[in-house]
Design an enzyme around this catalytic site. Structure first.
Site, PDB file in Angstrom:
ATOM      1  CB  SER A   1       4.458   0.569   3.049  1.00  0.00           C
ATOM      2  OG  SER A   1       3.095   0.019   3.569  1.00  0.00           O
TER       3      SER A   1
ATOM      4  CE1 TYR B   1       1.261   5.592   3.751  1.00  0.00           C
ATOM      5  CE2 TYR B   1       0.489   3.280   3.720  1.00  0.00           C
ATOM      6  CZ  TYR B   1       1.322   4.352   4.276  1.00  0.00           C
ATOM      7  OH  TYR B   1       2.510   3.794   5.216  1.00  0.00           O
TER       8      TYR B   1
END
Length: 295
Positions: free
Chosen positions: A187, A200
């Site tokens: 990400s 996350y």
């Protein structure tokens, strides 16, 4: 016939999104607009003919886009997804069957060690082998403060995003032949963490390092390991707790391109990292973030 050039600023939805909360894990079919995973646009040319692929989180979003692309490039494809996502998985099966492709469905919870080991074994059995593994499924719940992150949320985020990657990779490395490829989904948060995605983002940073380290280990076995690091992409992750209340409306609008990405725009990256012609590419992380300049 010349290819039509399209300004990437205008290619997809750029007007913002409505608040549309769903219970986790969310269904793509109920989103507005429904994410584009290449159902109508991706055309394969046989680049993965004969390959056998397992994609986690393959029912929707980026995983779905990769599964569609792999199938249309000639690979046999199995997908894993949470049982609550069965409607999206069935929609994808119908799309691929329309094209003449079979889709192996392997539902289950990736936070369970025994299931992860069985998942690899089942994929090998159903596909007749395994030489392409995309570890894409992720858990994301936005919280304003570390004080708001419960033990249960932290545990599930770690198990889904890191433990499952470790369990799946370890078992896959035992059965995948030389020439195989593992592709992780990292990400933009691997490099530039968003403050409300603390747990996350932590896992995504770990995915980047795990990818680079595992690539060094598995090079001697002829197995390549790379990762794709998406920026803001319109998927069920965003509307099932992945964004704070009020942030969905402007989701992705602050990228230089001026909009969020669509899963279909990442499919080609997964195909490129999967195909044998890119045999010298391993231990790399490829960004797809709309021009933010973050790798």
């Amino acid at each position: 016939m010349e290819a039509e050039l399209i300004d990437p600023q205008d290619k997809y939805h750029s007007d913002g999104f409505s608040e549309q909360p769903q219970e986790w894990p969310g269904l793509q079919r109920d989103m507005d607009p429904v994410p584009d995973c290449g159902e109508e646009s991706y055309a394969g040319t046989g680049r993965l003919k004969g390959r056998r692929a397992l994609v986690t989180g393959g029912d929707s979003g980026i995983g779905r886009a990769a599964a569609i692309a792999f199938a249309r490039e000639g690979a046999k494809v199995a997908i894993n997804y949470h049982p609550k996502e069965q409607p999206d998985a069935d929609d994808l099966k119908a799309v691929l069957e329309r094209d003449g492709h079979d889709l192996v469905q392997l539902p289950g919870d990736l936070t369970d060690l025994d299931f992860c080991l069985k998942l690899i074994d089942d994929a090998v059995g159903r596909l007749g082998g395994l030489d392409l593994l995309v570890i894409n499924a992720g858990y994301q719940q936005a919280r304003k403060s570390i004080a708001d992150i419960t033990h249960e949320q932290f545990d599930r985020t770690m198990k889904t995003n890191i433990y499952a990657m470790f369990w799946l990779s370890k078992r896959a490395a035992e059965v995948m032949p030389a020439g195989s490829a593992i592709i992780n989904t990292a990400s933009v948060n691997s490099f530039n963490p968003v403050e409300e995605l603390l747990d996350y983002a932590t896992t995504k940073g770990a995915i980047e390092i795990f990818t680079k380290g595992l690539a060094k280990q598995l090079a001697s076995k002829g197995i390549r390991v790379n990762a794709v690091a998406p920026g803001p992409v319109w998927t069920p992750l965003q509307i099932s707790g992945g964004q704070l209340e009020g942030k969905v409306e402007k989701f992705g609008q602050d990228t230089p391109i001026g909009r969020a990405g669509q899963p279909a725009e990442l499919a080609g990256l997964y195909v490129t990292l999967a195909e044998e012609s890119n045999s010298f590419t391993t231990g790399s992380v490829f960004g797809a973030n709309g021009g933010t300049g973050v790798s």
